[in-house]
Design a protein around this motif. Sequence first.
Motif, PDB file in Angstrom:
ATOM      1  N   THR A 166      71.430 -52.335   8.273  1.00 37.09           N
ATOM      2  CA  THR A 166      72.106 -53.224   7.336  1.00 37.09           C
ATOM      3  C   THR A 166      71.609 -53.023   5.900  1.00 37.09           C
ATOM      4  N   GLU A 167      70.420 -52.462   5.736  1.00 33.48           N
ATOM      5  CA  GLU A 167      69.880 -52.221   4.393  1.00 33.48           C
ATOM      6  C   GLU A 167      70.175 -50.787   3.954  1.00 33.48           C
ATOM      7  N   GLN A 168      70.608 -50.617   2.710  1.00 34.17           N
ATOM      8  CA  GLN A 168      70.927 -49.279   2.205  1.00 34.17           C
ATOM      9  C   GLN A 168      69.732 -48.331   2.293  1.00 34.17           C
ATOM     10  N   GLU A 169      68.556 -48.876   2.007  1.00 34.29           N
ATOM     11  CA  GLU A 169      67.334 -48.070   2.041  1.00 34.29           C
ATOM     12  C   GLU A 169      67.112 -47.477   3.434  1.00 34.29           C
ATOM     13  N   ASP A 170      67.382 -48.284   4.450  1.00 32.33           N
ATOM     14  CA  ASP A 170      67.218 -47.804   5.832  1.00 32.33           C
ATOM     15  C   ASP A 170      68.276 -46.763   6.173  1.00 32.33           C
ATOM     16  N   ILE A 171      69.507 -47.023   5.782  1.00 27.37           N
ATOM     17  CA  ILE A 171      70.574 -46.049   6.036  1.00 27.37           C
ATOM     18  C   ILE A 171      70.187 -44.702   5.429  1.00 27.37           C
ATOM     19  N   ASP A 172      69.727 -44.735   4.171  1.00 25.48           N
ATOM     20  CA  ASP A 172      69.365 -43.491   3.487  1.00 25.48           C
ATOM     21  C   ASP A 172      68.241 -42.755   4.216  1.00 25.48           C
ATOM     22  N   ARG A 173      67.260 -43.521   4.660  1.00 26.98           N
ATOM     23  CA  ARG A 173      66.113 -42.910   5.317  1.00 26.98           C
ATOM     24  C   ARG A 173      66.514 -42.233   6.636  1.00 26.98           C
ATOM     25  N   TRP A 174      67.448 -42.885   7.361  1.00 32.38           N
ATOM     26  CA  TRP A 174      67.923 -42.293   8.620  1.00 32.38           C
ATOM     27  C   TRP A 174      68.881 -41.137   8.370  1.00 32.38           C
ATOM     28  N   LEU A 175      69.512 -41.117   7.206  1.00 25.64           N
ATOM     29  CA  LEU A 175      70.466 -40.032   6.922  1.00 25.64           C
ATOM     30  C   LEU A 175      69.837 -38.925   6.070  1.00 25.64           C
ATOM     31  N   THR A 176      68.516 -38.902   5.981  1.00 26.95           N
ATOM     32  CA  THR A 176      67.847 -37.811   5.266  1.00 26.95           C
ATOM     33  C   THR A 176      67.135 -36.914   6.275  1.00 26.95           C
ATOM     34  N   PHE A 177      67.491 -35.637   6.254  1.00 27.70           N
ATOM     35  CA  PHE A 177      66.931 -34.659   7.178  1.00 27.70           C
ATOM     36  C   PHE A 177      66.155 -33.626   6.379  1.00 27.70           C
ATOM     37  N   VAL A 178      64.883 -33.436   6.734  1.00 27.94           N
ATOM     38  CA  VAL A 178      64.069 -32.455   6.022  1.00 27.94           C
ATOM     39  C   VAL A 178      63.719 -31.311   6.969  1.00 27.94           C
ATOM     40  N   VAL A 179      64.044 -30.090   6.564  1.00 25.60           N
ATOM     41  CA  VAL A 179      63.675 -28.903   7.334  1.00 25.60           C
ATOM     42  C   VAL A 179      62.601 -28.168   6.547  1.00 25.60           C
TER      43      VAL A 179
ATOM     44  N   ARG B 177      78.948 -37.754   5.653  1.00 25.36           N
ATOM     45  CA  ARG B 177      78.924 -36.795   4.532  1.00 25.36           C
ATOM     46  C   ARG B 177      77.910 -37.187   3.471  1.00 25.36           C
ATOM     47  N   LYS B 178      77.443 -38.441   3.532  1.00 24.70           N
ATOM     48  CA  LYS B 178      76.426 -38.845   2.562  1.00 24.70           C
ATOM     49  C   LYS B 178      75.023 -38.445   2.994  1.00 24.70           C
TER      50      LYS B 178
END
Lengths: 455, 455
Positions: free
Chosen positions: B151-164, B196-197
Motif C-alpha cells: 500500500t506504500e509507494q516506498e514498498d512498491i518501489d523496493r519490491w519492483l527494484t531488481f539489482v544484478v 513496466r515501472k
Amino acid sequence: MQRHRVVVIGAGFGGLFAIKALKNAPVDITLINGTAYHLFQPLLYQVATGILSQGEIAPPIREVLKRQDNVDVRLGWASKIDVDKKVVSVEGPGIDYEVGYDTLIVAAGAAQSYFGNDSFADHAPGMKNIDDALELRARIFGAFEIADLQTEQEDIDRWLTFVVVGAGPTGTEMAGQIAELAHRNLPGQYKHIDPRKARIILVDALPAVLNTFGDHLSTRALRQLHLLGVEVELNTKVVGVDATGIEVETERGHERIPSMTKVWAAGVSAPPLARKLAEVTGAKTDRAGRIFVQPDLTVPGHPEIFVVGDLINLDDEHGQQLPGVAQVAIQGGRYAAKAIKARLAGKPAGKPFKYFDKGSLATISRFSAVASIGKLRLDGFLAWLIWVAVHLFYLVGFKNRVSAVMHWAISFLGRGRSERVATVQQAFARRAIHEYGDPFERAREEIAEEHVSGR
Amino acid sequence: MQRHRVVVIGAGFGGLFAIKALKNAPVDITLINGTAYHLFQPLLYQVATGILSQGEIAPPIREVLKRQDNVDVRLGWASKIDVDKKVVSVEGPGIDYEVGYDTLIVAAGAAQSYFGNDSFADHAPGMKNIDDALELRARIFGAFEIADLQTEQEDIDRWLTFVVVGAGPTGTEMAGQIAELAHRNLPGQYKHIDPRKARIILVDALPAVLNTFGDHLSTRALRQLHLLGVEVELNTKVVGVDATGIEVETERGHERIPSMTKVWAAGVSAPPLARKLAEVTGAKTDRAGRIFVQPDLTVPGHPEIFVVGDLINLDDEHGQQLPGVAQVAIQGGRYAAKAIKARLAGKPAGKPFKYFDKGSLATISRFSAVASIGKLRLDGFLAWLIWVAVHLFYLVGFKNRVSAVMHWAISFLGRGRSERVATVQQAFARRAIHEYGDPFERAREEIAEEHVSGR
C-alpha cells in the motif's frame, strides 16, 4: 457506484471455473490463493515420476485470467472470515490484509489426511501440491541412485522397494508409473542394480483397487497392475510409517515391509479454514472437516456464502455423497456463478445443485486405462485414448497442451523421462522440517517483520 | 585382466566430453557427480526467468550416457584424493565410498564467489546450479506478486527494484530477461502495479559491460540494455548486501539502493576439492583457488592427474589466462581423453593443450545478441540467430532441443512464460538456512546414520 463484490478463496477447479463463468457479470472479483498458479492435481503423479514439468500442470493464474478484466488476483492464505462484517482476513507473503465481500465463494480444496497419524507425513509425502510432487520425484529417482551405491543386498532391496498407500485413482496411477520406470525406462542405466528387480507395492484397507469404479473395472485394473509387476495388498491397514519401512496389518497378521520410499495417497481432510467457517456460521462438518452445505451449495443461514469442491459434504439424488473430484468442483463453481448472476438480475433462485457424473477415468500404464462413463465400462487402449483426450481438454492453456503431448510422446512412445531433475533442497526438505521444525514458516514471519521495520 | 581405470570427477562440460571421447577406449570409467544430471549452465538464467524448465537444461547423466558401456555413474561429492594410493574418497547420499584410479580427470567446475563476503549469499543468490535458478525464479516472480499487495509507494518501489551484480554474459543476459519480463510479459496482469515501472539495475566494478567482448560489442550491448530499460551502473563497487537493499560505491560516492531482489553473477571460485588437490600434490593455486596446471593439463609431478574446465589457471599462447567458459572445458576434456588413449596405445605425448577460441556470444533480448567470432563482430538479429544455433547444438539430447525451441517460441514470439512455478520451499529456503543453519546438511547426516543403524 460500487459493483457487487465477489471474493473467491482458492484457484483450483472450483474457484477458477466460478470466476470464468462470471466473466461478463457486473461484479468485481477478488481471488485469494496461496500460490500464484492453478494446479491440475490429477497429473501430479506425472510430475513426481519425471514425465511432465511442474509448469505444464501449474499455469500462472494471471496468465489464465489475463483476458478477464473484473478479477483481482491476490496472493495469500485466508485465515479468518468475519461473516457479520463480511470481511476475509488474509495472511499474505510479508503483509496481512483484509478483503470485503458481498458474496463469498469458498473453494479452498482439501489437504492430505493421515487419519490422525501426522508423523507419517515425514516419511510418506502426500500427493496434493507441487512441493509434494517434486519431493517425491527426488525420492523416487534418488532411491535408484542410492540403491546403486549399496553393497549389502538387504540395503539394495530396501531402497528398491516402493510402497504406495491408497488404491484410488491417484495411488493406482502412481504405482503404475513407478512400475513403468522400473521395468521400461530405467533398465540398462545402472551398473550395480537391475531396476526391474524393484518391488512396487500398492496397499489399501479396502478389498478392491479403484473401489468407486465398480467390480468390473476394479478387476480389470487389478489385472493390469499385476501385468505391470505391481504387488497389490488389499484388506491391508497401515499402522506405522517410519524412515526405513512401513508396518501393516493384513489378513496374515502384523507385518513390516522394509522400504525407503513411501507415497501417501490415502485420505483427504478439509483445511483449517473449513472448520473456522463452520464455527462462525454454525454449519456442521463431517469427520474429515467437510461442510454440510445446503442443496444450493450455500452455508445454512448465509445465502451469500457458497462452498464448492472438495470442501463440501452433500448427497446426490441417490443419497450418495458427492466425491472429491474435479467435476464436482467445476460444476459447483459454475453453479455458484450462475446463482450470483441470477440474484443480481433479480431472478428467482434456480434449482438445487445437481451433479452430472461424466464418468471416471484412471490410467494404469501407457496405452491402457479404465473408464466408467454412464453405463459404459471400458478398459485398454480405447479407454486410454479417452483419458488422453479428457486430460488435454481440462489442462489449462494451449501451450501446456502442446507441451504435455510432446512429453507424453517422449515417455510413452519412447523410453525417456524428460523431467527427472530435483533440487538438493527438495530431496531433504521434509525430513529436515520433521527434525528441526519448519524453517520456512519462521522465515516467512521474519520477512513479515522486515517488511514492517526493516527499511 | 583389469582394464585401465579412469575416474572423472564432475559431469559438467569438461567431464562429459572427456567421457564421450573415451567411448571406444579400452578403459573402465567411473564418473562421480553430486547430482544425477548434467547441467547446461549458460541457460540457467532462462530457468530463473520462467522460459525453460529445469529438465530442459539438466538431462539425467544416465540417459546421456546410456549407449556407452564403459562408464559407471556414481552419485556423491569427492572429498579427498589420495595421490599415493590413487584413491578418491566420496561422500555419497547416506553412504561413503572409495574409488581407485589409474588416471584421474578432475572437472569439478567452479562455485560462486562473493569475494569474501559470504553473508551476501543469503540475500543475493548466485547463478551456478538448479537450486539457485529455481530460488531466483521464486524471488523474481514473487517480487511482482508481493509488490501488487503493497500500500506504500516506498514498498512498491523496493519490491519492483531488481539489482544484478556482475555485467559478464550471465549478469547481462539475466538483467535483459528481467527487463523483458517487466516490459513485455507481465504488463496487464496486475491490478495495483504497472510492471513496466520496475527498475532493473546492472552493476559492475569494471568500466564496461561484457568486458571480454571488446570495446565495439561492449558499446553495442550497452545500447541494447538501455533500449530495454536496464539502468547500467559501471565503475560501481558493491560493498554491502542485505535483505532490503544493496550498498554501492560509485564515482558519485556511497549510495544505497533499496531493493528486495538481488542476483549475484559476479565472481567464481574453485571448490574446496581444488585446494585439497593442490595440498596433496604441491600444485600452486591462484587467488580464486584455481590450479596452475602444466601445458598438458596435468598437475605438476602427476602425469596421471588431469584438471580441466573452470578449475584451471593456464595461459594461452598470447599470455592471456584461459576464460571459464564451456569451450575451454569441452576442449580440455577431449584433450585429456586423447592423451589417455595415446598413452595406452604406447604413443608419444602429443602437443600441449591449445585452446581454439570459437568466439563469444551473449543475448541481450529476444532477436538481439552480440557475437565475437574470430575477427568478426556481429550484433542484432544475425548474432541472435547464431546464438540460437550454437545453444541448440550444445544442448544435450534431441528431446531437450525440441522442447527448448518450443519454449523459446512461446516466450520470444508470444508473450508467455511457461515455467513460472516455484515451490513454497524454494521461495524461502535460503533465507531460512541463513537464519537457522542448513537443515538439509543435518538431514543428510541423519540419513547416513539411519543407513548404518536404522534397519
